[in-house]
Design an enzyme around this catalytic site. Structure first.
Site, PDB file in Angstrom:
ATOM      1  N   ASN A  48     -10.607  27.811  11.030  1.00  0.00           N
ATOM      2  CA  ASN A  48      -9.936  26.869  11.979  1.00  0.00           C
ATOM      3  C   ASN A  48      -8.939  27.668  13.170  1.00  0.00           C
ATOM      4  OD1 ASN A  48      -9.131  23.981  12.911  1.00  0.00           O
ATOM      5  ND2 ASN A  48      -7.203  24.661  12.052  1.00  0.00           N
ATOM      6  N   PHE A  57      -5.365  32.750   4.375  1.00  0.00           N
ATOM      7  CA  PHE A  57      -5.572  31.248   4.034  1.00  0.00           C
ATOM      8  C   PHE A  57      -6.203  30.783   5.144  1.00  0.00           C
ATOM      9  CE2 PHE A  57      -1.530  32.514   2.138  1.00  0.00           C
ATOM     10  CZ  PHE A  57      -1.655  32.067   0.843  1.00  0.00           C
ATOM     11  N   ASP A 102      -1.300  30.459   7.012  1.00  0.00           N
ATOM     12  CA  ASP A 102      -1.342  28.931   6.785  1.00  0.00           C
ATOM     13  C   ASP A 102      -1.790  28.347   5.437  1.00  0.00           C
ATOM     14  OD1 ASP A 102      -1.742  26.185   7.483  1.00  0.00           O
ATOM     15  OD2 ASP A 102      -3.728  26.558   8.231  1.00  0.00           O
ATOM     16  N   ASN A 158      -7.545  36.278  -3.834  1.00  0.00           N
ATOM     17  CA  ASN A 158      -6.575  35.547  -4.412  1.00  0.00           C
ATOM     18  C   ASN A 158      -5.154  35.819  -3.616  1.00  0.00           C
ATOM     19  OD1 ASN A 158      -4.861  34.036  -5.791  1.00  0.00           O
ATOM     20  ND2 ASN A 158      -5.622  34.632  -7.873  1.00  0.00           N
ATOM     21  N   CYS A 197       0.952  -1.194  -0.017  1.00  0.00           N
ATOM     22  CA  CYS A 197       0.098  -0.030  -0.046  1.00  0.00           C
ATOM     23  C   CYS A 197       0.881   1.205   0.134  1.00  0.00           C
ATOM     24  CB  CYS A 197      -0.703  -0.027   1.244  1.00  0.00           C
ATOM     25  SG  CYS A 197      -1.938   1.417   1.341  1.00  0.00           S
ATOM     26  N   CYS A 231       2.872  23.293   5.181  1.00  0.00           N
ATOM     27  CA  CYS A 231       2.936  21.682   4.805  1.00  0.00           C
ATOM     28  C   CYS A 231       3.949  21.535   3.976  1.00  0.00           C
ATOM     29  CB  CYS A 231       1.402  21.406   4.493  1.00  0.00           C
ATOM     30  SG  CYS A 231       0.596  22.499   2.912  1.00  0.00           S
ATOM     31  N   CYS A 287       1.334   4.837   3.414  1.00  0.00           N
ATOM     32  CA  CYS A 287       2.453   5.055   4.343  1.00  0.00           C
ATOM     33  C   CYS A 287       3.922   4.684   3.961  1.00  0.00           C
ATOM     34  CB  CYS A 287       2.508   4.437   5.789  1.00  0.00           C
ATOM     35  SG  CYS A 287       0.778   4.645   6.498  1.00  0.00           S
ATOM     36  N   GLU A 307      -9.489  34.354   2.714  1.00  0.00           N
ATOM     37  CA  GLU A 307      -9.383  33.129   1.971  1.00  0.00           C
ATOM     38  C   GLU A 307      -9.519  33.225   0.574  1.00  0.00           C
ATOM     39  OE1 GLU A 307      -9.399  29.389   0.793  1.00  0.00           O
ATOM     40  OE2 GLU A 307      -8.749  29.875   2.682  1.00  0.00           O
TER      41      GLU A 307
END
Length: 463
Positions: A321, A316, A386, A365, A97, A419, A100, A337
């Site tokens: 959140n 963003f 973020d 944007n 798989c 990220c 991971c 956003e």
């Protein structure tokens, strides 16, 4: 003529003709592949070898499947000398798989390697070093993934349907009967889901199931290429009642997603530390790891050091959140956003949680924002950024221009949640070298245990 390469861990005579080549592994790359380097006969550095499944400190034999002038990509054949970091994978499908890539690596070592990836990116790409490396944010290693996109594939030769992640580096679907990174109730549902789809009239016209787990509701979004029959609908209703899930249907693009059954459920997650409940649609962007998300919000707010009189900016912002927790501490918050749908959801969530008077939202944007756009917003005391993997290049360039113009709108402190260590490093270089900030601290956020994905958080202070 260049000298022929030999294995770094062996003398020329140690590798007999026709035997498998051997290499010592020094590090891991961004895809969690072991990285070693051969040594030429004359002692000069040879090719770099990327070996899937090998770990730092190991001596391994390998078989190359792609050869280039300066490197080779290879499969692991045998571990000749094992690393102390190697552990038994927790999932029986690991290695086949593609969900991971690091289950064979001790969880503490995973964090250390991700921290090194972050540091290396910051230094090598932008010549920036954090003044402090934060302790990694970590949580449960298993059952953490509350969002996932599963591929559905009808395989006539096998007489049934496969539901799961893709096999590693393949378009084939892994034959999964369980998944240890999904919540236990979702893992236990994989086989019943296969049986359900096999019984539908459109089993070969349903390419995807997207799942989103909320505080009380589990939603399954079925991507359907043809309408359901009445018999299909009966099967879905029975399955939903039996497994306590809510089905949504997506006949075309993401904007066409609608709830099917049951209709009296609300998908939401909670932030109990702030008394906040966040309703969302299953196709909205939300963090996959609820536990880490809560810890991350707490750390971000502590790093911002919000004061009651502060005017705050959240770029963003998604569905709010970070915006709504910020609103519980500062004087006011503006969230910006790029998605109109998410902006609308954020506005609704602010009202739902009684924070409408302290929040303001705009759809812009942010990938094309200019210094003039930022200046027009006025001054905010503290920013939270973020962005998606693309980073916040335009925003950071704008701050650099404003700094060089002597503008007074730049915030005293910025917390940047990333990220992608590469785009964070790029943007950090702009903030430090052009916008007049110092990188006060940074650290990794283990949002995706057992994967090579590196999430991180950094705080910038105006010099």
């Amino acid at each position: 003529m260049p000298a022929a390469p030999r294995a770094a861990s062996a003398s020329p005579a140690a590798v007999a003709p026709g035997s498998d080549p051997v290499v010592s592994i020094d590090s891991l790359d961004m895809e969690a592949r072991g990285v070693g380097r051969l040594v030429n006969e004359d002692g000069t550095p040879g090719k770099v070898i990327f070996v899937e499944g090998a770990l730092p400190g190991e001596t391994v034999s390998y078989k190359s499947f792609r050869r280039k002038p300066s490197y080779e990509q290879a499969h692991l054949l045998e571990v000749r000398r094992e690393s102390v970091m190697r552990v038994k994978p927790g999932c029986k499908h690991f290695g086949v798989c593609g969900g991971c890539s690091m289950q064979h690596l001790d969880s503490r070592a995973q964090l250390a390697i991700k921290q090194r990836v972050l540091e290396d990116n910051l230094w090598h790409l932008s010549k920036v070093r954090p003044e402090v490396m934060f302790r990694p944010i970590a949580g449960p290693d298993w059952g953490y993934r509350y969002r996932a996109r599963l591929t559905v594939r009808y395989v006539a030769k096998k007489g049934g349907v496969l539901v799961g992640f893709h096999e590693r580096k393949s378009s084939y679907v892994a034959d999964m009967t369980s998944c240890e990174i999904l919540p236990p109730h979702i893992s236990a549902m994989l086989v019943p889901l296969r049986e359900l789809v096999t019984g539908l009239s459109i089993r070969d016209r349903m390419p995807q199931i997207e799942l989103a787990v909320g505080h009380e509701v589990t939603a399954l979004v079925l991507r359907i290429l043809e309408p359901l029959t009445d018999a299909d609908k009966d099967l879905l209703r029975a399955f939903a009642d039996q497994h306590n899930v809510q089905f949504w249907l997506q006949p075309k693009g993401p904007d066409t997603v609608v709830p099917f059954y049951p209709l009296d459920r609300e998908l939401a997650y909670t932030l109990p530390e702030f008394g906040i409940r966040m309703p969302f649609k299953p196709t909205d962007f939300t963090q996959v790891n609820h536990h880490i998300n809560r810890v991350l919000i707490g750390r971000a707010l502590r790093l911002l050091d919000v004061q009651p009189q502060d005017r705050l900016l959240d770029l963003f912002c998604g569905i709010g959140n970070f915006t709504l927790p910020l609103a519980t501490q500062g004087r006011s918050v503006m969230g910006i956003e790029g998605s109109e749908a998410l902006t609308t959801r954020a506005l609704a969530n602010a009202g739902y949680n009684g924070l409408a008077e302290k929040t303001e939202f705009a759809c812009r944007n942010l990938f094309e924002v200019t210094a003039e756009d930022i200046a027009a917003l006025g001054r905010f005391d503290r920013w939270l950024i973020d962005p998606p993997r693309e980073g916040a290049l335009a925003v950071c360039k704008a701050l650099g221009e404003l700094s060089q113009q002597g503008s007074d709108v730049l915030p005293q402190r910025i917390v940047y949640v990333s990220c992608s260590p590469a785009t964070l490093a790029r943007d950090a270089g702009l903030l430090v070298h052009e916008a007049g900030y110092r990188l006060a601290g940074a650290g990794v956020v283990n949002m995706f245990p057992h994967t090579s994905h590196v999430e991180s958080i950094a705080v910038f202070e105006r010099r």
